[in-house]
Design a protein around this motif. Structure first.
Motif, PDB file in Angstrom:
ATOM      1  N   ILE A 513       0.831  -1.206   0.000  1.00 58.11           N
ATOM      2  CA  ILE A 513       0.000   0.000   0.000  1.00 58.11           C
ATOM      3  C   ILE A 513       0.860   1.249   0.000  1.00 58.11           C
ATOM      4  O   ILE A 513       0.597   2.219  -0.728  1.00 58.11           O
ATOM      5  N   GLN A 514       1.954   1.230   0.827  1.00 59.66           N
ATOM      6  CA  GLN A 514       2.831   2.393   0.890  1.00 59.66           C
ATOM      7  C   GLN A 514       3.553   2.609  -0.445  1.00 59.66           C
ATOM      8  O   GLN A 514       3.718   3.753  -0.889  1.00 59.66           O
ATOM      9  N   VAL A 515       3.994   1.521  -1.088  1.00 62.72           N
ATOM     10  CA  VAL A 515       4.638   1.654  -2.405  1.00 62.72           C
ATOM     11  C   VAL A 515       3.645   2.225  -3.411  1.00 62.72           C
ATOM     12  O   VAL A 515       3.995   3.073  -4.248  1.00 62.72           O
ATOM     13  N   PHE A 516       2.409   1.770  -3.323  1.00 65.56           N
ATOM     14  CA  PHE A 516       1.369   2.304  -4.223  1.00 65.56           C
ATOM     15  C   PHE A 516       1.169   3.798  -3.970  1.00 65.56           C
ATOM     16  O   PHE A 516       1.016   4.577  -4.917  1.00 65.56           O
ATOM     17  N   ARG A 517       1.154   4.213  -2.685  1.00 67.69           N
ATOM     18  CA  ARG A 517       0.990   5.635  -2.366  1.00 67.69           C
ATOM     19  C   ARG A 517       2.167   6.447  -2.927  1.00 67.69           C
ATOM     20  O   ARG A 517       1.971   7.547  -3.464  1.00 67.69           O
ATOM     21  N   ILE A 518       3.386   5.884  -2.797  1.00 72.57           N
ATOM     22  CA  ILE A 518       4.577   6.586  -3.321  1.00 72.57           C
ATOM     23  C   ILE A 518       4.466   6.735  -4.836  1.00 72.57           C
ATOM     24  O   ILE A 518       4.705   7.818  -5.398  1.00 72.57           O
ATOM     25  N   ALA A 519       4.092   5.639  -5.517  1.00 74.05           N
ATOM     26  CA  ALA A 519       3.963   5.688  -6.974  1.00 74.05           C
ATOM     27  C   ALA A 519       2.857   6.669  -7.379  1.00 74.05           C
ATOM     28  O   ALA A 519       3.004   7.434  -8.356  1.00 74.05           O
ATOM     29  N   SER A 520       1.756   6.683  -6.620  1.00 75.27           N
ATOM     30  CA  SER A 520       0.655   7.606  -6.939  1.00 75.27           C
ATOM     31  C   SER A 520       1.105   9.053  -6.799  1.00 75.27           C
ATOM     32  O   SER A 520       0.737   9.919  -7.624  1.00 75.27           O
ATOM     33  N   GLU A 521       1.917   9.329  -5.771  1.00 76.57           N
ATOM     34  CA  GLU A 521       2.393  10.706  -5.584  1.00 76.57           C
ATOM     35  C   GLU A 521       3.322  11.111  -6.720  1.00 76.57           C
ATOM     36  O   GLU A 521       3.266  12.248  -7.216  1.00 76.57           O
ATOM     37  N   LEU A 522       4.169  10.186  -7.175  1.00 78.59           N
ATOM     38  CA  LEU A 522       5.061  10.483  -8.299  1.00 78.59           C
ATOM     39  C   LEU A 522       4.250  10.744  -9.576  1.00 78.59           C
ATOM     40  O   LEU A 522       4.553  11.672 -10.345  1.00 78.59           O
ATOM     41  N   ILE A 523       3.212   9.922  -9.798  1.00 76.92           N
ATOM     42  CA  ILE A 523       2.369  10.097 -11.000  1.00 76.92           C
ATOM     43  C   ILE A 523       1.619  11.427 -10.939  1.00 76.92           C
ATOM     44  O   ILE A 523       1.567  12.178 -11.930  1.00 76.92           O
ATOM     45  N   ASN A 524       1.052  11.740  -9.771  1.00 74.59           N
ATOM     46  CA  ASN A 524       0.302  12.998  -9.626  1.00 74.59           C
ATOM     47  C   ASN A 524       1.202  14.209  -9.834  1.00 74.59           C
ATOM     48  O   ASN A 524       0.785  15.219 -10.426  1.00 74.59           O
ATOM     49  N   ASP A 525       2.445  14.128  -9.351  1.00 77.09           N
ATOM     50  CA  ASP A 525       3.357  15.248  -9.541  1.00 77.09           C
ATOM     51  C   ASP A 525       3.703  15.423 -11.016  1.00 77.09           C
ATOM     52  O   ASP A 525       3.838  16.554 -11.498  1.00 77.09           O
ATOM     53  N   ILE A 526       3.873  14.308 -11.734  1.00 72.47           N
ATOM     54  CA  ILE A 526       4.145  14.403 -13.174  1.00 72.47           C
ATOM     55  C   ILE A 526       2.975  15.083 -13.879  1.00 72.47           C
ATOM     56  O   ILE A 526       3.169  15.947 -14.753  1.00 72.47           O
ATOM     57  N   LEU A 527       1.759  14.712 -13.486  1.00 70.44           N
ATOM     58  CA  LEU A 527       0.577  15.294 -14.114  1.00 70.44           C
ATOM     59  C   LEU A 527       0.443  16.781 -13.817  1.00 70.44           C
ATOM     60  O   LEU A 527       0.063  17.573 -14.686  1.00 70.44           O
ATOM     61  N   LYS A 528       0.768  17.208 -12.581  1.00 70.02           N
ATOM     62  CA  LYS A 528       0.497  18.571 -12.165  1.00 70.02           C
ATOM     63  C   LYS A 528       1.667  19.532 -12.393  1.00 70.02           C
ATOM     64  O   LYS A 528       1.457  20.706 -12.728  1.00 70.02           O
ATOM     65  N   ASN A 529       2.883  19.073 -12.214  1.00 73.48           N
ATOM     66  CA  ASN A 529       4.013  20.018 -12.140  1.00 73.48           C
ATOM     67  C   ASN A 529       5.116  19.819 -13.162  1.00 73.48           C
ATOM     68  O   ASN A 529       6.006  20.666 -13.275  1.00 73.48           O
ATOM     69  N   SER A 530       5.120  18.712 -13.898  1.00 73.13           N
ATOM     70  CA  SER A 530       6.301  18.407 -14.703  1.00 73.13           C
ATOM     71  C   SER A 530       6.321  19.096 -16.071  1.00 73.13           C
ATOM     72  O   SER A 530       7.405  19.361 -16.603  1.00 73.13           O
ATOM     73  N   PHE A 531       5.132  19.338 -16.656  1.00 73.24           N
ATOM     74  CA  PHE A 531       5.050  19.830 -18.046  1.00 73.24           C
ATOM     75  C   PHE A 531       5.756  18.869 -18.996  1.00 73.24           C
ATOM     76  O   PHE A 531       6.400  19.276 -19.970  1.00 73.24           O
TER      77      PHE A 531
END
Length: 591
Positions: A513-531
């Protein structure tokens, strides 16, 4: 015929071949009547008669063959002689007497020294003959008579007292150091070790006469044989208590534990009975011999008890047991050398030498061992405490996370089942209304409302999935991430690629679950901040760890929410690389 030793200034004097002895079994002879007796020549300067009840006399004759006055010292080397009388006779019949002994106050000695010393002078061609009477009732009597040139005596005396001073200073340092550690750790090992050192120091101080000179010069009773003997018994007793505490000897790990305890009680009982006998004055004639036998018994019993204690646990190869084994071997060798020398008389090595070497070994080697293993034990206890504290913190954190996960699941289910169902029902109602042409023409905004509701349902599904993918426990980490990537790719312009390397290994549910949360945070950051235009998520199942890698070609700066704390919670490592080509995040989680 008494041979005369001719002395000259600046020369070393030796009485070997010039010293004579006579045993007075009547104990009635004085300085006048003794001159009529036939003395026997000694082979060396030492008198050793063992346990005796007689007065023992020695005599020697010297002459100044030089043309100038010679100052010299006569020294009787043994501070533990009960009564010692030194008589000097010269040609003019003048007599100088020195009546002293450790049964008298220290001030009875004409010269302040731990041994019995008197300073004399001879005029040119003058002769002097000395008679020395030594008395120890039913005790071991041995002493050495030395003649010193004045400067040589002072040099040797300074070295002697300097050596004892260094030993005293070292003893004090070791005691203070162990006292500080004892008060800091409350470990009884240091307390028993200090008791060994204190009892040993008392024994040596009494045996050498230094304590009589500096600590109790007006109390010769303390300087008698019995307190010194009791201190040697206490050394043995404290060594046994120390050994048991030092190696953690218990009834569970030692077959001789109860025997050692009985032996300790026997020593304590013997000590109490002996003190009562002295207080009541019920001292038998051969009491010294009895105490000597007991002392030898106690001293020699420590060695086999130590050896057996080591042998019992030597197979485990514990460092502390190996150290105690080396200590026991050294002490055994010292005693063995002493016994062999007593039988063969190879060199000068008396009982005081045994005690002194044993004391020095305890003071230096054993002290270092006590401090080292004590520190190791203290460090191990601290590490165990920190580990327990860390585990407790982790357990509490896990409880919080579990509670949060339960709440996330509940919210996700409520959103998906309740709110999602209501929105779907609303979409159905709107669809029914739109089938009527007059309403569709009259209210052209209704189709747009339907589209908004459909987007709301889709967003609701995404939020619910991010909170907790449906059937996560059954799907596992790898497939749940694949499902998440698929959903993100449908609604995003970023081209996502998802790779799984190696054979999937299921981890504990909390870690996944924690690995999934980490991966979700990385994906969300790519969507919101990476361009970014491209992004890759890799899940690599290695032999020793699970590696999660996120890469994108964006120019934006990542903004993470507690990413590092999430990684630390599952004992992972986080590596972040931000450059002009994009952002790379590598998370390694041990199995």
């Amino acid at each position: 015929m008494t041979k005369t030793l001719e002395i000259k200034p600046n020369n070393s004097f030796s009485l070997k071949g010039y010293l004579y002895r006579f045993e007075d079994k009547t104990n009635q002879l004085n300085e006048k009547t003794i001159q009529q007796k036939n003395f026997e020549l000694l082979k060396n300067e030492k008198v050793n008669v063992g346990i005796t009840s007689s007065n023992h006399w020695v005599k020697f004759k010297i002459k100044n063959t030089d043309s100038q006055l010679i100052t010299y010292f006569v020294e009787v080397v043994n501070p533990r002689i009960n009564h010692l009388d030194i008589y000097e006779f010269r040609a003019d019949s003048s007599t100088k007497n020195t009546l002293t002994g450790d049964a008298l106050k220290f001030e009875s000695r004409g010269f302040p020294n731990r041994n019995f010393v008197c300073q004399r002078s001879l005029k040119p061609n003058e002769e002097a003959i000395y008679y020395i009477m030594a008395e120890k009732r039913y005790e071991v009597l041995n002493f050495k008579v030395q003649l010193w040139e004045a400067d040589e005596f002072e040099t040797n005396d300074r070295k002697d007292y300097l050596s004892w001073g260094i030993l005293f200073g070292l003893t004090l340092i070791v005691l203070l150091l162990n006292a500080v550690v004892w008060f800091a750790t409350k470990d009884s090992v240091y307390g028993w070790f200090m008791m060994i050192i204190l009892a040993g120091a008392f024994n040596i101080g009494a045996a050498t006469g230094l304590s009589f000179q500096y600590l109790w010069p007006n109390h010769p009773d303390i300087n008698s044989y019995y307190p010194q003997t009791f201190s040697s018994w206490l050394v043995v007793l404290f060594q046994l208590y120390f050994m048991q505490q030092f190696i953690g000897q218990t009834a569970q790990n030692s077959r001789i534990f109860h025997f050692v305890k009985k032996f300790q009680r026997f020593i304590i009982g013997t000590l109490i009975v002996s003190i009562i006998v002295l207080i009541l004055g019920l001292i038998p004639k051969h009491y010294f011999g009895i105490m000597l036998i007991l002392s030898l018994l106690f001293d020699f019993m420590v060695i086999p008890l130590g050896i057996i204690s080591v042998i019992e646990r030597i197979k485990k190869r514990e460092k502390i047991i190996l150290f105690l084994g080396a200590v026991t071997i050294f002490k055994s060798l010292v005693v063995l050398i002493y016994l062999v020398n007593v039988a063969l008389q190879l060199f000068e090595f008396d009982s005081l030498s045994v005690v002194l070497y044993d004391f020095l070994f305890d003071l230096i080697i054993l002290s270092l061992g006590v401090l080292y293993f004590g520190f190791s034990k203290f460090r191990s206890q601290n590490e165990e405490l920190l580990t327990a504290l860390h585990q407790n913190v982790q357990a509490q954190s896990q409880q919080v996370i579990d509670a949060l996960e339960i709440e996330r699941n509940r919210i996700a289910e409520d959103l998906y089942d309740d709110v999602g169902a209501i929105l779907s029902t609303a979409i159905g109602y709107i669809s029914s209304v739109m089938r009527k042409a007059e309403i569709k023409e009259k209210y052209p905004i209704i189709p747009e409302a339907r589209k908004l509701l459909e987007r709301a349902v889709e967003n609701l599904r995404n939020v619910s999935h991010n909170l907790m993918p449906k059937n996560f426990a059954q799907l596992g980490l790898s497939k749940s991430l694949a499902e998440t990537i698929d959903k993100v790719s449908e609604t995003s312009d970023i081209q996502f690629e998802y790779l799984v390397i190696g054979k999937e290994k299921r981890l504990s549910s909390s870690v996944e679950i924690q690995v999934f949360r980490i991966a979700s945070e990385l994906i969300n950051d790519i969507l919101k901040n990476s361009f970014a235009t491209k992004a890759t998520l890799q899940l690599a199942y290695n032999e020793d760890n699970l590696t999660l890698i996120s890469e994108d070609d964006g120019k934006g700066t990542p903004i993470y929410n507690n990413l590092e704390s999430k990684v630390n919670f599952i004992n992972g490592t986080l590596n972040l690389d931000i450059n002009d080509d994009g952002v790379t995040v590598i998370v390694e989680i041990p199995y």
